[in-house]
Design a protein around this motif. Structure first.
Motif: not given
Length: 426
Positions: A17-22, A148-158, A270-281
């Motif tokens: 649900n994260s709208i991509p930010e430029q 888009e079956c890989e964990p974390y990634i949502t760029s195709d969804t967006r 459009c790129i997803t930035v996430d992972g266990s070390a990212v507080k604000n994906p």
């Protein structure tokens, strides 16, 4: 129809649900000449040239190749295996940008080629050659891959949510010029909004439909997708068109549709930035060639100029098939759909122990291979046995390693086994 193997990997779709930010225009971009399968592009600019966004800077070098366009405006700093551009911060669009004329198949294929688009699901195969079919091919299915079956990634969804019109227009273009019997938009059942959007669009369109698929990794792998949707099996050494099918990523579709409408080629992602070390994906939109450093800086992963010390591993792509990088000055490329940063707990591989012959890897392999026997054949350097076990059909999806209780490093072994086979043939 029985389904192929796979695993129920954790979704971690934190940014759905994260709208991509430029992001702001970076000070510099690095554009590799090889961001795709096939031959690297050939530079047509020189150091010192002033260029603008969308301007062609490297031509496709052969049939299976793809052109490269400037993603920022500024001055060419250097030319080699990559073209480095120092940005002027203006992000001005090249005056030569104009929509192409597309009224027949030849012009459609030329436009797809000139857009610079490749397989944006990760394969990187140039799209125009994929669409260039022999006259003998009877195209029964085009599968638009939105799994888009890989964990974390949502760029195709967006893309399916935010760029619905371009995806749909691209589907209509494929229907008009490639003339398939069926176009099926394939979406996993954990993406309700894209499903609704495209089902509504398909209501009155004959030959275009949505297939809702179970959330199972690797549902989006092309051979798995073809089998689960059509029941057809790609023969060993064969290609999808051999069985009347094409698989094309949904973001790929949106890119060539946008180019045909506006003349803007592939210059950002459009790129997803996430992972266990990212507080604000989050999802971000960045010029191709932007460094991981600049993206992490925008996402708040630096403290007083230093990278967050909690980050112990960074991958381009997902945790199953992504590639770890040693340097945060690595640029994003056309096929980059995610940057994941992991903490110590998730960064260290588990210590492998002896194979216990449990057979879990066999039951989960989507290609119906025998991973434990392939590993043994590699260790014994038995190339003929590797051929017999069909190691070259391995999709490198990591289902075997994911499910292995002994933590065997199976994917790495199979990559080395493929290299061994290639060298033995040579």
């Amino acid at each position: 129809m029985s389904k192929l193997g796979g695993v129920k990997a954790p979704h971690h779709k934190n940014t759905a649900n994260s709208i991509p930010e430029q992001i702001p225009v970076p000070a510099e971009v690095i554009l590799p000449m090889s961001m795709h399968s096939g031959a690297p592009a050939s530079p047509i600019v020189s150091a010192g040239d002033y260029i603008k966004v969308g301007q062609l800077i490297a031509e496709a070098n052969g049939f299976v190749s793809s052109p490269v366009h400037a993603s920022v405006s500024g001055t060419v700093k250097s030319v080699g295996e990559s073209i480095v551009i120092t940005s002027d911060g203006k992000n001005e669009v090249w005056e030569g940008i104009k929509p192409p004329s597309v009224s027949n198949l030849s012009e459609f294929l030329e436009a797809v080629r000139n857009s610079g688009v490749v397989g944006l699901g990760g394969a990187g195969y140039p799209t125009a050659p994929k669409f260039t079919l022999k006259e003998s091919v009877k195209l029964d299915y085009i599968l638009v891959n939105g799994a888009e079956c890989e964990p974390y990634i949502t760029s195709d969804t967006r893309t399916m949510i935010d760029d619905t019109d371009h995806v749909w227009n691209g589907i209509l273009l494929m229907k008009e010029f490639l003339k398939p019997k069926n176009i099926v938009i394939c979406i996993e059942n954990n993406k309700p909004l894209p499903i609704k959007k495209f089902k509504d669009l398909c209501k009155d369109k004959e030959g275009i439909s949505v297939r809702v698929l179970p959330s199972l990794y690797p549902q989006g792998e092309r051979k798995v997708l073809v089998y689960n949707v059509t029941g057809r099996i790609v023969p060993e050494g064969g290609r999808l068109p051999d069985i009347g099918c094409i698989v094309v990523n949904c973001t790929t579709v949106s890119v060539f549709a946008k180019y045909i409408k506006t003349g803007i080629p592939l210059v950002s992602k459009c790129i997803t930035v996430d992972g266990s070390a990212v507080k604000n994906p989050k999802n971000i939109i960045a010029p191709i060639g932007t460094s991981v450093r600049d993206i992490f800086n925008y996402c708040g992963l630096f403290n007083n100029g230093e990278l967050n010390q909690n980050i112990k591993k960074i991958t381009l792509g997902g945790p199953m098939m992504g590639v770890a990088i040693p340097d945060i000055d690595t640029p994003i490329v056309k096929i980059t759909n995610a940057i994941l940063a992991f903490s110590e707990k998730n960064a260290q591989p588990n210590e492998p122990s002896a194979c216990i012959k449990c057979g879990r890897c066999v039951s989960k392999c989507p290609m119906n291979l025998m991973p434990s026997l392939m590993e043994e054949a590699y260790e014994l350097k038995k190339t003929e046995l590797l051929k017999k076990l069909k190691v070259e059909m391995c999709a490198e999806c990591a289902c075997c390693a994911f499910t292995c209780p002994a933590n065997r490093h199976l994917v790495q072994v199979f990559l080395l086994a493929k290299r061994m086979l290639k060298e033995s043939k040579q």
